[in-house]
Scaffold this active site. Structure first.
Site, PDB file in Angstrom:
ATOM      1  N   LYS A   1       0.834  -1.194   0.000  1.00  0.00           N
ATOM      2  CA  LYS A   1       0.000   0.000   0.000  1.00  0.00           C
ATOM      3  C   LYS A   1       0.874   1.252   0.000  1.00  0.00           C
ATOM      4  O   LYS A   1       2.059   1.203   0.329  1.00  0.00           O
ATOM      5  CB  LYS A   1      -0.908  -0.003   1.239  1.00  0.00           C
ATOM      6  CG  LYS A   1      -1.918  -1.130   1.280  1.00  0.00           C
ATOM      7  CD  LYS A   1      -2.749  -1.064   2.549  1.00  0.00           C
ATOM      8  CE  LYS A   1      -3.728  -2.235   2.624  1.00  0.00           C
ATOM      9  NZ  LYS A   1      -4.780  -2.152   1.593  1.00  0.00           N
TER      10      LYS A   1
ATOM     11  N   ARG B   1     -10.089 -11.643   0.689  1.00  0.00           N
ATOM     12  CA  ARG B   1     -10.923 -12.637   0.016  1.00  0.00           C
ATOM     13  C   ARG B   1     -10.303 -14.030   0.116  1.00  0.00           C
ATOM     14  O   ARG B   1     -11.024 -15.039   0.111  1.00  0.00           O
ATOM     15  CB  ARG B   1     -11.151 -12.231  -1.440  1.00  0.00           C
ATOM     16  CG  ARG B   1      -9.917 -12.214  -2.316  1.00  0.00           C
ATOM     17  CD  ARG B   1     -10.063 -11.348  -3.555  1.00  0.00           C
ATOM     18  NE  ARG B   1     -10.134  -9.932  -3.212  1.00  0.00           N
ATOM     19  CZ  ARG B   1     -10.219  -8.954  -4.116  1.00  0.00           C
ATOM     20  NH1 ARG B   1     -10.233  -9.240  -5.415  1.00  0.00           N
ATOM     21  NH2 ARG B   1     -10.281  -7.703  -3.733  1.00  0.00           N
TER      22      ARG B   1
END
Length: 503
Positions: free
Chosen positions: A278, A352
């Site tokens: 990030k 996920r």
């Protein structure tokens, strides 16, 4: 519990603060004349002059000057037009009351319950909104600043002025208190710094919850996850020194373990993005990437308190997502607990993967219906903003029933489409059954749709709370920070299902 179960009158009101609901026309409020006469202050004139605000959610604090009462201060709560007042607005109005009480350092209050009743909102419901709003509104984020020795005063006692059945009033407030306390617990978990809340500590919290409410609990450690072949959560964990955990709580309401609602939460205690790292700004706030896990734990707390006649399982996959020489990489291929293989295209699409194994495990443990919750994608914020939870589903009837619960709690949920073309893109890979990141377009749909591949035909709802799990600034029902979103909706949904089953 905060409640004094005795009924107070204006004459016997003895708390520091008296909470009163006001609108432009007070004549239809039972005992209004008696209230004005007893306190002997020009309240009606103040309302006419605008000194007491009656607009929705307006708060007016006025000292009590009469010597015939122990009450030191009125807090008047603006209700706007009583004919159009909604439970959501009433709850938010009480949120402002909670903030005012906190600033005033109030330890006791009387609520004139009947002053908040409308044709559509009975007193027994108004006190639920009061408890939720006041306790959520007064929540303070735990901090680690050095402070003075000043004593922190908290609300310790609530009593009621009412002509209604006191048992119904007390019961309603107790329900609201249970809900609000669970939300605040979830907020505290979300706000914990990553160095103070890792997967093992989150599992410890779940064990304490199980012991308190008699849940069955199972905590799978890294060795057990390896033995079971949970390659998705293990891949995310590869770069970390902290071991992962798969946390399971079971609330058994019936003798047979059947018709089970499954809550599945993402418990990533800190997310660097892995090698798909990030940005500097994006890293800040990633301690809250376990908001889905917090929602599951908060809902289970309410279920433990209220004991609905519905079997519920909560499953949380927990790890952090770090970078090291062992960390998983783009182009890796992993094998999930279900046996499906996944090509890794983005290590920042880790939630996920964790939920893939958690959802499959919840199904193995008997979940007949699934709701997964995750701070999953920035895409949901782009699509819906920070005030709406995005949803996907494979079962309209199941989702419609859930949506009714979300409307009741005032937690906005919006369904996005999951088409066959979306599924084809998730399944597109030269080397594996699935890929974990088909692209930026439709990002929220691809993220949730990936999890849906592991739900299969089981009725399933995906809730992306990336925008709603963390408040960027103070709002009606709380401060900046973790919101505890979906705690109340999950619990309300189970309560509604239990009531339907009992009919």
């Amino acid at each position: 519990m905060l409640i004094d179960k005795s009924v107070k009158s204006f004459e016997s009101a003895d708390a520091e603060v008296l909470i009163v609901g006001v609108s432009k026309n007070q004549n239809n409020i039972s005992n209004w004349d008696k209230f004005v006469e007893f306190f002997g202050q020009p309240i009606e004139q103040w309302i006419k002059d605008g000194d007491i605000q009656t607009s929705e959610k307006a708060i007016t604090k006025i000292p009590v000057f009469t010597s015939n009462t122990k009450v030191k201060r009125f807090i008047f709560v603006g209700l706007g037009n009583r004919k159009t007042l909604t439970p959501e607005v009433l709850r938010e109005a009480f949120g402002h009351v909670g903030k005012a009480l906190s600033k005033l350092k109030v330890s006791s209050m009387n609520i004139w319950v009947d002053s908040f009743e409308t044709d559509e909102i009975p007193a027994s419901d108004a006190v639920i909104m009061a408890a939720e709003g006041i306790l959520m509104g007064s929540y303070k984020v735990e901090n680690y600043k050095t402070t003075s020795n000043a004593v922190d005063v908290a609300l310790e006692n609530v009593s009621f002025i009412t002509d209604k059945d006191i048992d119904e009033i007390v019961a309603g407030f107790e329900v609201g208190e249970i809900y609000a306390s669970a939300v605040n617990e979830a907020r505290t978990l979300i706000n914990k710094p990553g160095n103070m809340l890792n997967s093992a500590k989150l599992a410890d919290y779940a064990v304490e919850l199980a012991e308190q409410y008699g849940f069955e609990v199972e905590i799978l450690d890294k060795a057990q996850l390896e033995e079971l072949g949970m390659g998705a959560i293990l891949a995310v964990n590869k770069g970390s020194k902290e071991e992962p955990r798969m946390i399971t709580l079971k609330y058994k309401a019936t003798e047979k373990w059947e018709d089970v609602i499954g809550f599945v939460g993402k418990g990533v205690t800190f997310d660097t993005g892995g090698y798909s790292i990030k940005s500097k700004a994006g890293l800040v706030g990633m301690k809250g990437d376990m908001g889905g896990a917090a929602a599951v734990l908060g809902a289970m707390r309410i279920i433990g308190e209220l004991r609905p006649n519905k079997n519920v399982i909560g499953v949380i996959g927990s790890t952090d997502n770090m970078i090291s020489g062992d960390a998983f990489k783009p182009d890796d291929v992993i094998t999930t607990f279900s046996g499906k293989t996944v090509e890794i295209l983005n290590t920042d699409a880790e939630g996920r993967l964790v939920l893939a194994d958690a959802v499959a495990y919840a199904k193995q443990q008997g979940a007949n219906y699934l709701i997964d919750l995750a701070t999953l994608t920035g895409g949901v914020i782009t699509a819906l903003g920070y005030d709406k939870t995005g949803a996907l589903t494979n079962n309209k009837a199941f989702f419609d029933a859930f949506l009714e619960a979300s409307i009741e709690t005032g937690e906005f949920v919006w369904q996005l489409p999951l088409t066959e073309n979306d599924k084809k893109r998730i399944r597109k890979s030269d080397v594996a059954d699935l890929n974990n990141s088909p692209g930026r377009d439709g990002h929220m749909i691809f993220g949730g749709g990936f999890i849906g591949e592991f739900a299969g035909d089981t009725p399933w709802i995906h809730l992306d709370i990336a925008g709603t799990s963390d408040a960027l600034s103070e709002y009606d029902l709380g401060p900046k920070g973790g919101t505890g979103v979906m705690v109340r909706t999950l619990a309300t949904f189970v309560e509604r299902l239990a009531q339907e089953d009992l009919k």
